[in-house]
Motif scaffolding. Structure first.
Motif, PDB file in Angstrom:
ATOM      1  N   ILE A  30       0.811  -1.227   0.000  1.00 24.08           N
ATOM      2  CA  ILE A  30       0.000   0.000   0.000  1.00 24.08           C
ATOM      3  C   ILE A  30       0.838   1.268   0.000  1.00 24.08           C
ATOM      4  CG2 ILE A  30      -1.988  -1.142   1.024  1.00 24.08           C
ATOM      5  CD1 ILE A  30      -1.368   0.378   3.638  1.00 24.08           C
ATOM      6  N   ALA A  31       2.124   1.153   0.301  1.00 26.12           N
ATOM      7  CA  ALA A  31       2.993   2.331   0.255  1.00 26.12           C
ATOM      8  C   ALA A  31       3.239   2.804  -1.176  1.00 26.12           C
ATOM      9  CB  ALA A  31       4.325   2.026   0.933  1.00 26.12           C
ATOM     10  N   GLN A  32       2.983   1.949  -2.150  1.00 28.11           N
ATOM     11  CA  GLN A  32       3.223   2.300  -3.549  1.00 28.11           C
ATOM     12  C   GLN A  32       2.145   3.273  -4.040  1.00 28.11           C
ATOM     13  OE1 GLN A  32       4.360  -1.129  -6.151  1.00 28.11           O
ATOM     14  NE2 GLN A  32       3.818  -2.298  -4.306  1.00 28.11           N
ATOM     15  N   PRO A  33       2.532   4.430  -4.547  1.00 28.02           N
ATOM     16  CA  PRO A  33       1.539   5.414  -5.008  1.00 28.02           C
ATOM     17  C   PRO A  33       0.565   4.867  -6.043  1.00 28.02           C
ATOM     18  CG  PRO A  33       3.688   6.441  -4.834  1.00 28.02           C
ATOM     19  CD  PRO A  33       3.902   4.962  -4.617  1.00 28.02           C
ATOM     20  N   ASP A  34       1.022   4.006  -6.954  1.00 30.30           N
ATOM     21  CA  ASP A  34       0.098   3.453  -7.951  1.00 30.30           C
ATOM     22  C   ASP A  34      -0.942   2.531  -7.320  1.00 30.30           C
ATOM     23  OD1 ASP A  34       1.106   4.798 -10.136  1.00 30.30           O
ATOM     24  OD2 ASP A  34       2.395   3.144 -10.788  1.00 30.30           O
ATOM     25  N   VAL A  35      -0.641   1.971  -6.170  1.00 32.77           N
ATOM     26  CA  VAL A  35      -1.595   1.087  -5.495  1.00 32.77           C
ATOM     27  C   VAL A  35      -2.635   1.906  -4.734  1.00 32.77           C
ATOM     28  CG1 VAL A  35      -1.858  -0.682  -3.703  1.00 32.77           C
ATOM     29  CG2 VAL A  35       0.020  -0.837  -5.353  1.00 32.77           C
ATOM     30  N   HIS A  36      -2.213   2.946  -4.032  1.00 31.78           N
ATOM     31  CA  HIS A  36      -3.176   3.654  -3.174  1.00 31.78           C
ATOM     32  C   HIS A  36      -3.822   4.885  -3.807  1.00 31.78           C
ATOM     33  CE1 HIS A  36       0.562   5.844  -1.686  1.00 31.78           C
ATOM     34  NE2 HIS A  36      -0.227   6.851  -2.003  1.00 31.78           N
ATOM     35  N   ARG A  37      -3.432   5.269  -5.007  1.00 30.80           N
ATOM     36  CA  ARG A  37      -3.906   6.542  -5.568  1.00 30.80           C
ATOM     37  C   ARG A  37      -5.417   6.632  -5.706  1.00 30.80           C
ATOM     38  NH1 ARG A  37      -2.419   6.433 -12.009  1.00 30.80           N
ATOM     39  NH2 ARG A  37      -2.852   4.211 -12.238  1.00 30.80           N
ATOM     40  N   GLN A  95     -23.345  -0.059   5.294  1.00 33.14           N
ATOM     41  CA  GLN A  95     -24.204  -1.074   5.901  1.00 33.14           C
ATOM     42  C   GLN A  95     -24.369  -2.251   4.945  1.00 33.14           C
ATOM     43  OE1 GLN A  95     -25.860  -1.187   9.226  1.00 33.14           O
ATOM     44  NE2 GLN A  95     -23.946  -0.051   9.312  1.00 33.14           N
ATOM     45  N   ASP A  96     -23.236  -2.680   4.401  1.00 35.81           N
ATOM     46  CA  ASP A  96     -23.234  -3.733   3.390  1.00 35.81           C
ATOM     47  C   ASP A  96     -21.888  -4.432   3.364  1.00 35.81           C
ATOM     48  OD1 ASP A  96     -24.866  -4.999   1.431  1.00 35.81           O
ATOM     49  OD2 ASP A  96     -25.415  -3.038   0.632  1.00 35.81           O
ATOM     50  N   VAL A  97     -21.858  -5.580   2.701  1.00 39.63           N
ATOM     51  CA  VAL A  97     -20.619  -6.306   2.477  1.00 39.63           C
ATOM     52  C   VAL A  97     -20.056  -5.852   1.130  1.00 39.63           C
ATOM     53  CG1 VAL A  97     -19.532  -8.557   2.153  1.00 39.63           C
ATOM     54  CG2 VAL A  97     -21.395  -8.290   3.815  1.00 39.63           C
ATOM     55  N   GLU A  98     -18.815  -5.406   1.162  1.00 39.37           N
ATOM     56  CA  GLU A  98     -18.141  -4.923  -0.031  1.00 39.37           C
ATOM     57  C   GLU A  98     -17.061  -5.916  -0.440  1.00 39.37           C
ATOM     58  OE1 GLU A  98     -15.967  -0.829  -1.330  1.00 39.37           O
ATOM     59  OE2 GLU A  98     -15.156  -1.806   0.463  1.00 39.37           O
ATOM     60  N   ILE A  99     -16.944  -6.163  -1.749  1.00 44.20           N
ATOM     61  CA  ILE A  99     -15.746  -6.843  -2.231  1.00 44.20           C
ATOM     62  C   ILE A  99     -14.777  -5.754  -2.665  1.00 44.20           C
ATOM     63  CG2 ILE A  99     -17.006  -8.905  -2.968  1.00 44.20           C
ATOM     64  CD1 ILE A  99     -16.210  -8.006  -5.906  1.00 44.20           C
ATOM     65  N   ASN A 100     -13.516  -5.984  -2.409  1.00 46.91           N
ATOM     66  CA  ASN A 100     -12.509  -5.048  -2.884  1.00 46.91           C
ATOM     67  C   ASN A 100     -11.203  -5.784  -3.114  1.00 46.91           C
ATOM     68  OD1 ASN A 100     -11.152  -5.113  -0.346  1.00 46.91           O
ATOM     69  ND2 ASN A 100     -12.513  -3.534   0.413  1.00 46.91           N
ATOM     70  N   TYR A 101     -10.307  -5.125  -3.803  1.00 46.03           N
ATOM     71  CA  TYR A 101      -9.048  -5.753  -4.175  1.00 46.03           C
ATOM     72  C   TYR A 101      -8.046  -4.672  -4.530  1.00 46.03           C
ATOM     73  CZ  TYR A 101     -11.665  -4.882  -8.388  1.00 46.03           C
ATOM     74  OH  TYR A 101     -12.450  -4.272  -9.328  1.00 46.03           O
ATOM     75  N   MET A 102      -6.795  -4.987  -4.361  1.00 46.64           N
ATOM     76  CA  MET A 102      -5.685  -4.155  -4.828  1.00 46.64           C
ATOM     77  C   MET A 102      -4.547  -5.102  -5.152  1.00 46.64           C
ATOM     78  SD  MET A 102      -4.169  -2.549  -1.279  1.00 46.64           S
ATOM     79  CE  MET A 102      -5.650  -1.681  -0.920  1.00 46.64           C
ATOM     80  N   LEU A 103      -3.818  -4.764  -6.203  1.00 46.23           N
ATOM     81  CA  LEU A 103      -2.720  -5.618  -6.646  1.00 46.23           C
ATOM     82  C   LEU A 103      -1.459  -4.801  -6.869  1.00 46.23           C
ATOM     83  CD1 LEU A 103      -4.663  -7.776  -9.228  1.00 46.23           C
ATOM     84  CD2 LEU A 103      -3.714  -8.580  -7.068  1.00 46.23           C
ATOM     85  N   ASP A 104      -0.336  -5.456  -6.692  1.00 47.66           N
ATOM     86  CA  ASP A 104       0.950  -4.844  -6.990  1.00 47.66           C
ATOM     87  C   ASP A 104       0.998  -4.534  -8.491  1.00 47.66           C
ATOM     88  OD1 ASP A 104       3.893  -4.898  -7.797  1.00 47.66           O
ATOM     89  OD2 ASP A 104       4.029  -4.977  -5.604  1.00 47.66           O
ATOM     90  N   PRO A 105       1.462  -3.349  -8.868  1.00 52.71           N
ATOM     91  CA  PRO A 105       1.527  -2.999 -10.298  1.00 52.71           C
ATOM     92  C   PRO A 105       2.325  -3.987 -11.147  1.00 52.71           C
ATOM     93  CG  PRO A 105       1.873  -1.051  -8.954  1.00 52.71           C
ATOM     94  CD  PRO A 105       1.857  -2.229  -8.014  1.00 52.71           C
ATOM     95  N   THR A 106       3.245  -4.733 -10.548  1.00 51.44           N
ATOM     96  CA  THR A 106       4.026  -5.702 -11.329  1.00 51.44           C
ATOM     97  C   THR A 106       3.183  -6.847 -11.866  1.00 51.44           C
ATOM     98  OG1 THR A 106       4.667  -6.990  -9.381  1.00 51.44           O
ATOM     99  CG2 THR A 106       6.153  -5.190 -10.051  1.00 51.44           C
ATOM    100  N   VAL A 107       1.963  -7.026 -11.327  1.00 55.84           N
ATOM    101  CA  VAL A 107       1.095  -8.112 -11.811  1.00 55.84           C
ATOM    102  C   VAL A 107      -0.171  -7.594 -12.491  1.00 55.84           C
ATOM    103  CG1 VAL A 107       2.013  -9.763 -10.127  1.00 55.84           C
ATOM    104  CG2 VAL A 107      -0.072  -8.474  -9.582  1.00 55.84           C
ATOM    105  N   TRP A 108      -0.264  -6.294 -12.693  1.00 54.36           N
ATOM    106  CA  TRP A 108      -1.424  -5.744 -13.398  1.00 54.36           C
ATOM    107  C   TRP A 108      -1.469  -6.302 -14.817  1.00 54.36           C
ATOM    108  CZ3 TRP A 108      -1.235   0.230 -12.194  1.00 54.36           C
ATOM    109  CH2 TRP A 108      -1.519   0.436 -10.844  1.00 54.36           C
ATOM    110  N   GLY A 109      -2.674  -6.412 -15.345  1.00 51.32           N
ATOM    111  CA  GLY A 109      -2.855  -6.849 -16.728  1.00 51.32           C
ATOM    112  C   GLY A 109      -2.848  -8.355 -16.921  1.00 51.32           C
ATOM    113  N   ARG A 110      -2.795  -9.119 -15.864  1.00 55.45           N
ATOM    114  CA  ARG A 110      -2.766 -10.583 -15.964  1.00 55.45           C
ATOM    115  C   ARG A 110      -4.125 -11.228 -15.682  1.00 55.45           C
ATOM    116  NH1 ARG A 110       2.899 -12.134 -12.885  1.00 55.45           N
ATOM    117  NH2 ARG A 110       4.176 -10.549 -13.914  1.00 55.45           N
ATOM    118  N   GLY A 111      -5.129 -10.409 -15.367  1.00 51.80           N
ATOM    119  CA  GLY A 111      -6.443 -10.964 -15.068  1.00 51.80           C
ATOM    120  C   GLY A 111      -6.626 -11.403 -13.625  1.00 51.80           C
ATOM    121  N   TYR A 112      -5.658 -11.112 -12.766  1.00 56.91           N
ATOM    122  CA  TYR A 112      -5.763 -11.534 -11.370  1.00 56.91           C
ATOM    123  C   TYR A 112      -6.899 -10.827 -10.631  1.00 56.91           C
ATOM    124  CZ  TYR A 112      -1.157 -13.853 -11.649  1.00 56.91           C
ATOM    125  OH  TYR A 112      -0.100 -14.669 -11.956  1.00 56.91           O
ATOM    126  N   ALA A 113      -7.132  -9.551 -10.929  1.00 52.63           N
ATOM    127  CA  ALA A 113      -8.214  -8.835 -10.246  1.00 52.63           C
ATOM    128  C   ALA A 113      -9.555  -9.475 -10.563  1.00 52.63           C
ATOM    129  CB  ALA A 113      -8.209  -7.351 -10.635  1.00 52.63           C
TER     130      ALA A 113
END
Length: 189
Positions: A30-37, A95-113
């Motif tokens: 989460i310290a990576q600016p591209d992850v938390h922006r 007042q709901d259940v949320e799904i969320n996700y964040m990935l390291d930019p080195t693995v973006w574009g692989r369909g992991y999200a």
């Protein structure tokens, strides 16, 4: 681990309930600016990623204990390097259940999200029998909104989370998700 907090494997990912042992890797993520922006607490994370990581790991531990679900640390199968975080969160402001996700930019574009988001929906609907789940995105984060669309979630408007944090809200009902699952099975056969 108990049956309530299992390690889960998808086709390419290993999901472990987020716990204190993941703190260093999660703080680095989460310290990576591209992850938390695009996150609603981006300024707080940028100012002190370690304390924000500790806060989320604490919430995760509490949610796993009290609700039987929560966020996962994400790993590529066969690796012990944390590449992301995501899962189911009870969000008081929604007042709901949320799904969320964040990935390291080195693995973006692989369909992991997409792979992870689909698994999170399956966990919520199949294991926990939730009636609906939501997700929020920063209005500028088109890539995340696209992932949610691919797993069947629909945009339903804007939501003010307080403190000037305006997000796009997406949702899916258990019935809509199951209908989408059935349609995907038919297309595969």
């Amino acid at each position: 681990m108990t049956d309530e907090s299992p390690t889960i494997e998808t086709e390419r990912l290993r999901l472990e309930p987020l716990a204190p042992r993941h703190l260093a890797g999660y703080a680095a993520l989460i310290a990576q600016p591209d992850v938390h922006r695009y996150l609603s607490r981006a300024q707080e994370i940028a100012a002190d990623p370690a304390s924000q990581a500790t806060r989320i790991v604490t919430v995760a531990t509490e949610q796993w204990a009290s609700r039987g679900y929560g966020p996962f640390a994400l790993f590529e199968k066969g690796s012990d390097v944390l590449i992301g975080r995501g899962g189911l969160f009870w969000i008081e402001a929604l007042q709901d259940v949320e799904i969320n996700y964040m990935l390291d930019p080195t693995v973006w574009g692989r369909g992991y999200a997409t792979e992870a988001a689909a698994e999170f929906l399956a966990i919520g609907f199949d294991r926990h029998d939730l009636a609906r789940m939501v997700a929020t995105t920063n209005p500028a984060n088109a890539a995340s909104a696209h992932v949610l669309q691919k797993v069947g979630m629909k945009p339903v408007g804007k939501k003010d989370l307080g403190g000037g944090r305006l997000v796009d809200l997406h949702e899916i009902s258990r019935e809509a998700w199951r209908a989408g699952q059935a349609a995907r099975m038919i297309r595969k056969s």
